[in-house]
Scaffold this active site. Structure first.
Site, short mmCIF file in Angstrom:
data_model
loop_
_atom_site.label_atom_id
_atom_site.label_comp_id
_atom_site.label_asym_id
_atom_site.label_seq_id
_atom_site.Cartn_x
_atom_site.Cartn_y
_atom_site.Cartn_z
N ARG A 156 0.82 -1.24 0.00
CA ARG A 156 0.00 0.00 0.00
C ARG A 156 0.84 1.27 0.00
O ARG A 156 0.40 2.33 0.42
CB ARG A 156 -0.98 0.02 1.17
CG ARG A 156 -1.95 -1.13 1.14
CD ARG A 156 -3.17 -0.86 1.99
NE ARG A 156 -4.12 -1.93 1.83
CZ ARG A 156 -4.14 -3.02 2.58
NH1 ARG A 156 -3.28 -3.15 3.55
NH2 ARG A 156 -5.04 -3.95 2.36
N LYS A 210 2.02 11.37 -11.23
CA LYS A 210 1.19 10.46 -12.04
C LYS A 210 1.99 9.17 -12.28
O LYS A 210 3.16 9.24 -12.70
CB LYS A 210 0.83 11.09 -13.38
CG LYS A 210 -0.35 12.03 -13.31
CD LYS A 210 -0.83 12.40 -14.70
CE LYS A 210 -1.98 13.38 -14.63
NZ LYS A 210 -2.38 13.86 -15.96
N GLU A 247 7.42 19.14 -24.98
CA GLU A 247 6.73 19.46 -23.71
C GLU A 247 7.20 20.81 -23.18
O GLU A 247 6.43 21.55 -22.58
CB GLU A 247 6.98 18.36 -22.66
CG GLU A 247 6.30 17.03 -22.95
CD GLU A 247 4.79 17.01 -22.68
OE1 GLU A 247 4.25 17.98 -22.13
OE2 GLU A 247 4.15 16.01 -23.07
N GLU A 290 -6.07 16.59 -10.89
CA GLU A 290 -6.57 17.01 -12.22
C GLU A 290 -8.09 17.19 -12.25
O GLU A 290 -8.76 16.73 -13.17
CB GLU A 290 -6.12 16.00 -13.29
CG GLU A 290 -6.13 16.59 -14.69
CD GLU A 290 -5.51 15.67 -15.74
OE1 GLU A 290 -4.42 15.12 -15.49
OE2 GLU A 290 -6.11 15.53 -16.81
N ARG A 333 -5.08 21.45 -13.41
CA ARG A 333 -4.05 20.56 -13.97
C ARG A 333 -4.32 20.19 -15.43
O ARG A 333 -3.41 19.80 -16.16
CB ARG A 333 -3.90 19.31 -13.10
CG ARG A 333 -2.70 18.46 -13.48
CD ARG A 333 -2.33 17.40 -12.45
NE ARG A 333 -1.16 16.65 -12.88
CZ ARG A 333 -0.42 15.90 -12.09
NH1 ARG A 333 -0.70 15.80 -10.81
NH2 ARG A 333 0.62 15.23 -12.56
N ASN A 349 -2.41 19.53 -20.31
CA ASN A 349 -2.75 18.76 -21.51
C ASN A 349 -2.83 19.62 -22.76
O ASN A 349 -3.33 19.17 -23.80
CB ASN A 349 -4.09 18.03 -21.31
CG ASN A 349 -3.99 17.02 -20.20
OD1 ASN A 349 -2.95 16.37 -20.03
ND2 ASN A 349 -5.05 16.89 -19.41
N HIS A 386 -2.39 18.20 -26.17
CA HIS A 386 -2.45 16.75 -26.04
C HIS A 386 -3.72 16.11 -26.62
O HIS A 386 -3.70 14.93 -26.95
CB HIS A 386 -2.29 16.33 -24.58
CG HIS A 386 -0.87 16.44 -24.09
ND1 HIS A 386 -0.18 17.63 -24.05
CD2 HIS A 386 0.00 15.50 -23.63
CE1 HIS A 386 1.04 17.42 -23.58
NE2 HIS A 386 1.18 16.14 -23.32
N HIS A 402 -2.78 12.97 -28.79
CA HIS A 402 -3.13 11.57 -28.49
C HIS A 402 -3.77 10.91 -29.71
O HIS A 402 -3.53 9.73 -29.97
CB HIS A 402 -4.08 11.50 -27.29
CG HIS A 402 -3.38 11.82 -25.99
ND1 HIS A 402 -4.03 12.29 -24.89
CD2 HIS A 402 -2.07 11.75 -25.64
CE1 HIS A 402 -3.17 12.49 -23.91
NE2 HIS A 402 -1.96 12.17 -24.35
N HIS A 434 6.02 11.19 -28.78
CA HIS A 434 4.99 11.94 -28.05
C HIS A 434 5.19 13.45 -28.23
O HIS A 434 4.25 14.19 -28.52
CB HIS A 434 5.03 11.55 -26.57
CG HIS A 434 4.05 12.29 -25.74
ND1 HIS A 434 2.69 12.17 -25.89
CD2 HIS A 434 4.23 13.20 -24.74
CE1 HIS A 434 2.07 12.95 -25.04
NE2 HIS A 434 2.98 13.61 -24.32
#
Ligand code: GLY
Length: 358
Positions: free
Chosen positions: A117, A139, A181, A240, A244, A248, A251, A255, A268
């Site tokens: 955990r 993330k 990025e 997010e 947040r 993106n 993006h 994607h 990417h």
């Protein structure tokens, strides 16, 4: 050396981010100053291990070599990391140390978040993309046959060590994917709510030669700027639910490009740059921004000579966007430029996109 700190209220964790250009061999001591007498299992990208060897000076059995490529980012590989940690009898006081690019950080981070955990986690990003984006903000995740990053967690590392010397051995394309990025941060800067002002658009425009030549000092500063912007966003909205989403930017389209080309043809970062161009075109067509600002974006992107991606069939792009995990049932969510270095969220429908791009 630059030192930043992420403070997430919900986890009461303070995450120092150390950026330097020390000799890579110094990382062993830097890491052991954090770990102390506890144990560690390093998940190291195969490519990095081939070039830099066992620079953490860990016993062989405490190193998990992660084969390269997105195809390794699966539950199966995660299970192998967890098995190794169990075999080593790691406890919750011990550490998983991720050494590599985005795939490595994501999968090792996910393993750390579910092992008993939650076990301590150190990120040592070795690609520009991982330095400015994936190693910071917590993330983690794995891919499944249904899509990328569909299973994962938000799990903040205890510490991130960024050493710019790793960036010297990246091939040109890998380095540039990180720059994709970086360019994103330039156009969202003022929406990040950061106290410090960087004027990253200008910085990138004036220093393109030095950045492309990968001078240590300039990379250190560039990473500090991007990480400061990311921290500012993540501290305000870790999960997010609002702000947040601006990370993106570019993006939504990116994607779709990646998916339509089976994640093989473009990196990417290349896809993100194409997505940024699309977002500028879209915002301009909707009358949200002046043409002169669109030219600023185009000029900046030109300076970095990113691989060109031709326009894809907009109907196929739309279909793919609607299947994306970030699409919402009542529309496609775009982050669009609204003014210099500012962005805003737009939920739109097919018809509007077809009106401008069909
Ligand atoms: N890479 C985007 C984020 O961390 O939210």
């Amino acid at each position: 050396m630059q030192s930043l700190n992420v403070k997430i209220n919900s986890t009461e964790k303070n995450c120092p981010i150390i950026i330097n250009d020390n000799d890579i061999s110094a990382l062993s001591e830097e890491v052991f100053n954090v770990i102390g007498k506890n144990n560690g299992l390093a998940v190291v990208s195969e490519k990095v291990f081939k070039i830099y060897g066992n620079f953490l000076k860990l016993p062989k059995e405490r190193i998990f070599i992660l084969k390269d490529g997105e195809k390794e980012k699966t539950f199966k590989t995660c299970q192998k990391i967890l098995d190794k940690a169990l075999k080593l009898k790691l406890t919750r006081k011990d550490y998983i140390i991720a050494v590599g690019g985005g795939v490595c950080g994501d999968i090792a981070g996910f393993a750390a978040s579910i092992y008993m955990r939650g076990i301590h986690l150190i990120q040592i990003p070795t690609t520009l993309l991982a330095c400015v984006d994936s190693s910071v903000g917590g993330k983690t995740g794995v891919d499944t046959r249904f899509g990328k990053n569909l299973i994962g967690s938000f799990y903040q590392p205890d510490c991130v060590f960024i050493n710019t010397n790793f960036l010297k051995t990246l091939d040109e394309r890998q380095f540039k994917t990180g720059l994709g990025e970086v360019v994103k941060y330039a156009f969202i800067e003022k929406s990040c709510g950061c106290d410090e002002e960087f004027n990253l658009i200008n910085y990138l425009s004036l220093n393109s030669d030095k950045i492309l030549a990968r001078s240590n000092k300039i990379l250190e500063e560039l990473i500090r700027i991007c990480v400061s912007l990311k921290i500012s966003v993540v501290e305000k909205d870790e999960h997010e639910s609002g702000l947040r989403k601006i990370l993106n930017f570019g993006h939504t389209y990116a994607h779709a490009v990646e998916k339509l080309t089976n994640y093989k043809k473009y990196t990417h970062g290349e896809a993100v740059v194409k997505g940024i161009e699309f977002a500028f075109e879209f915002a301009h067509k909707r009358g949200e921004i002046l043409e002169s600002y669109k030219f600023v974006a185009e000029d900046l992107i030109k300076k970095y000579n990113f691989k060109k991606i031709p326009d894809l069939d907009i109907r196929k792009v739309l279909l793919t966007m609607k299947l994306d995990k970030k699409a919402e049932s009542d529309g496609i969510v775009f982050i669009l430029p609204s003014d210099c270095a500012l962005v805003k969220e737009l939920k739109t429908v097919d018809n509007e996109i077809l009106k401008y791009f069909g």
